[in-house]
Design a protein around this motif. Structure first.
Motif, mmCIF file in Angstrom:
data_model
loop_
_atom_site.group_PDB
_atom_site.id
_atom_site.type_symbol
_atom_site.label_atom_id
_atom_site.label_comp_id
_atom_site.label_asym_id
_atom_site.label_seq_id
_atom_site.Cartn_x
_atom_site.Cartn_y
_atom_site.Cartn_z
ATOM 1 N N ILE A 186 0.832 -1.201 0.000
ATOM 2 C CA ILE A 186 0.000 0.000 0.000
ATOM 3 C C ILE A 186 0.874 1.261 0.000
ATOM 4 O O ILE A 186 0.678 2.177 -0.792
ATOM 5 N N VAL A 187 1.872 1.283 0.872
ATOM 6 C CA VAL A 187 2.686 2.487 1.066
ATOM 7 C C VAL A 187 3.602 2.777 -0.124
ATOM 8 O O VAL A 187 3.721 3.934 -0.547
ATOM 9 N N PHE A 240 3.344 9.835 -5.657
ATOM 10 C CA PHE A 240 3.451 11.224 -5.223
ATOM 11 C C PHE A 240 4.903 11.687 -5.075
ATOM 12 O O PHE A 240 5.148 12.831 -4.709
ATOM 13 N N GLY A 241 5.854 10.802 -5.355
ATOM 14 C CA GLY A 241 7.261 11.167 -5.278
ATOM 15 C C GLY A 241 7.724 11.447 -3.858
ATOM 16 O O GLY A 241 8.552 12.330 -3.632
ATOM 17 N N LEU A 242 7.212 10.689 -2.897
ATOM 18 C CA LEU A 242 7.509 10.925 -1.491
ATOM 19 C C LEU A 242 8.583 9.976 -0.958
ATOM 20 O O LEU A 242 8.745 8.869 -1.464
ATOM 21 N N THR A 243 9.249 10.431 0.068
ATOM 22 C CA THR A 243 10.140 9.569 0.846
ATOM 23 C C THR A 243 9.670 9.643 2.300
ATOM 24 O O THR A 243 8.805 10.466 2.639
ATOM 25 N N GLY A 244 10.248 8.841 3.133
ATOM 26 C CA GLY A 244 9.900 8.870 4.552
ATOM 27 C C GLY A 244 10.150 10.242 5.180
ATOM 28 O O GLY A 244 9.448 10.650 6.107
ATOM 29 N N GLN A 245 11.122 10.962 4.672
ATOM 30 C CA GLN A 245 11.443 12.288 5.205
ATOM 31 C C GLN A 245 10.357 13.315 4.907
ATOM 32 O O GLN A 245 10.286 14.349 5.569
ATOM 33 N N ILE A 279 7.098 12.763 5.178
ATOM 34 C CA ILE A 279 5.956 12.542 6.066
ATOM 35 C C ILE A 279 6.407 12.869 7.487
ATOM 36 O O ILE A 279 6.802 12.002 8.252
ATOM 37 N N THR A 280 6.338 14.150 7.834
ATOM 38 C CA THR A 280 6.878 14.608 9.117
ATOM 39 C C THR A 280 5.808 14.997 10.128
ATOM 40 O O THR A 280 6.137 15.407 11.240
ATOM 41 N N SER A 281 4.537 14.887 9.738
ATOM 42 C CA SER A 281 3.472 15.214 10.682
ATOM 43 C C SER A 281 2.209 14.442 10.313
ATOM 44 O O SER A 281 2.063 13.960 9.188
ATOM 45 N N TRP A 282 1.305 14.352 11.274
ATOM 46 C CA TRP A 282 0.044 13.655 11.032
ATOM 47 C C TRP A 282 -0.804 14.365 9.973
ATOM 48 O O TRP A 282 -1.424 13.693 9.136
ATOM 49 N N PRO A 283 -0.840 15.697 9.958
ATOM 50 C CA PRO A 283 -1.613 16.359 8.884
ATOM 51 C C PRO A 283 -1.076 16.048 7.487
ATOM 52 O O PRO A 283 -1.862 15.897 6.543
ATOM 53 N N ILE A 284 0.238 15.952 7.339
ATOM 54 C CA ILE A 284 0.806 15.605 6.025
ATOM 55 C C ILE A 284 0.401 14.190 5.642
ATOM 56 O O ILE A 284 -0.006 13.934 4.510
ATOM 57 N N LEU A 285 0.488 13.259 6.594
ATOM 58 C CA LEU A 285 0.088 11.876 6.326
ATOM 59 C C LEU A 285 -1.392 11.807 5.949
ATOM 60 O O LEU A 285 -1.770 11.103 5.014
ATOM 61 N N LEU A 286 -2.224 12.554 6.655
ATOM 62 C CA LEU A 286 -3.660 12.583 6.347
ATOM 63 C C LEU A 286 -3.899 13.156 4.953
ATOM 64 O O LEU A 286 -4.712 12.613 4.188
ATOM 65 N N ASP A 287 -3.195 14.209 4.601
ATOM 66 C CA ASP A 287 -3.344 14.822 3.278
ATOM 67 C C ASP A 287 -2.948 13.835 2.174
ATOM 68 O O ASP A 287 -3.655 13.698 1.172
#
Length: 92
Positions: free
Chosen positions: A22-23, A30-35, A37-45
């Motif tokens: 899934i992850v 979205f071109g994301l790395t673990g770095q 995702i630094t807050s819960w609002p970002i993860l929710l978005d």
């Protein structure tokens, strides 16, 4: 689907594989790395963006299917032997 869900649920590797299925597609799309995702609002978005994107949902679905499917059996099912397991089979 004849899948021995009870035994799979007892295997930590199953949960890790399902998590990654899934992850990884969401992060890659979205071109994301673990770095990133630094807050819960970002993860929710990110989660809401993924859930509202049909292409991402399709790619996640394909990835989850690949994680669940046993390629050593015909179709989408566990073997008769695997269906009789009460615990995940050991390596030896």
């Amino acid at each position: 689907m004849n899948i021995n869900w009870k035994v799979r649920a007892k295997n930590p590797l199953f949960w890790f594989q399902l998590f990654l299925s899934i992850v990884v597609p969401v992060g890659a799309y979205f071109g994301l790395t673990g770095q990133d995702i630094t807050s819960w609002p970002i993860l929710l978005d990110v989660t809401l963006n993924a859930l509202s994107n049909p292409y991402v949902l399709f790619i996640v679905g394909v990835s989850v299917f690949n994680a669940l499917n046993d390629p050593t059996t015909k179709g989408v099912a566990d073997s008769n032997l695997a269906m009789r397991y009460k615990e995940p089979k050991g390596r030896g």
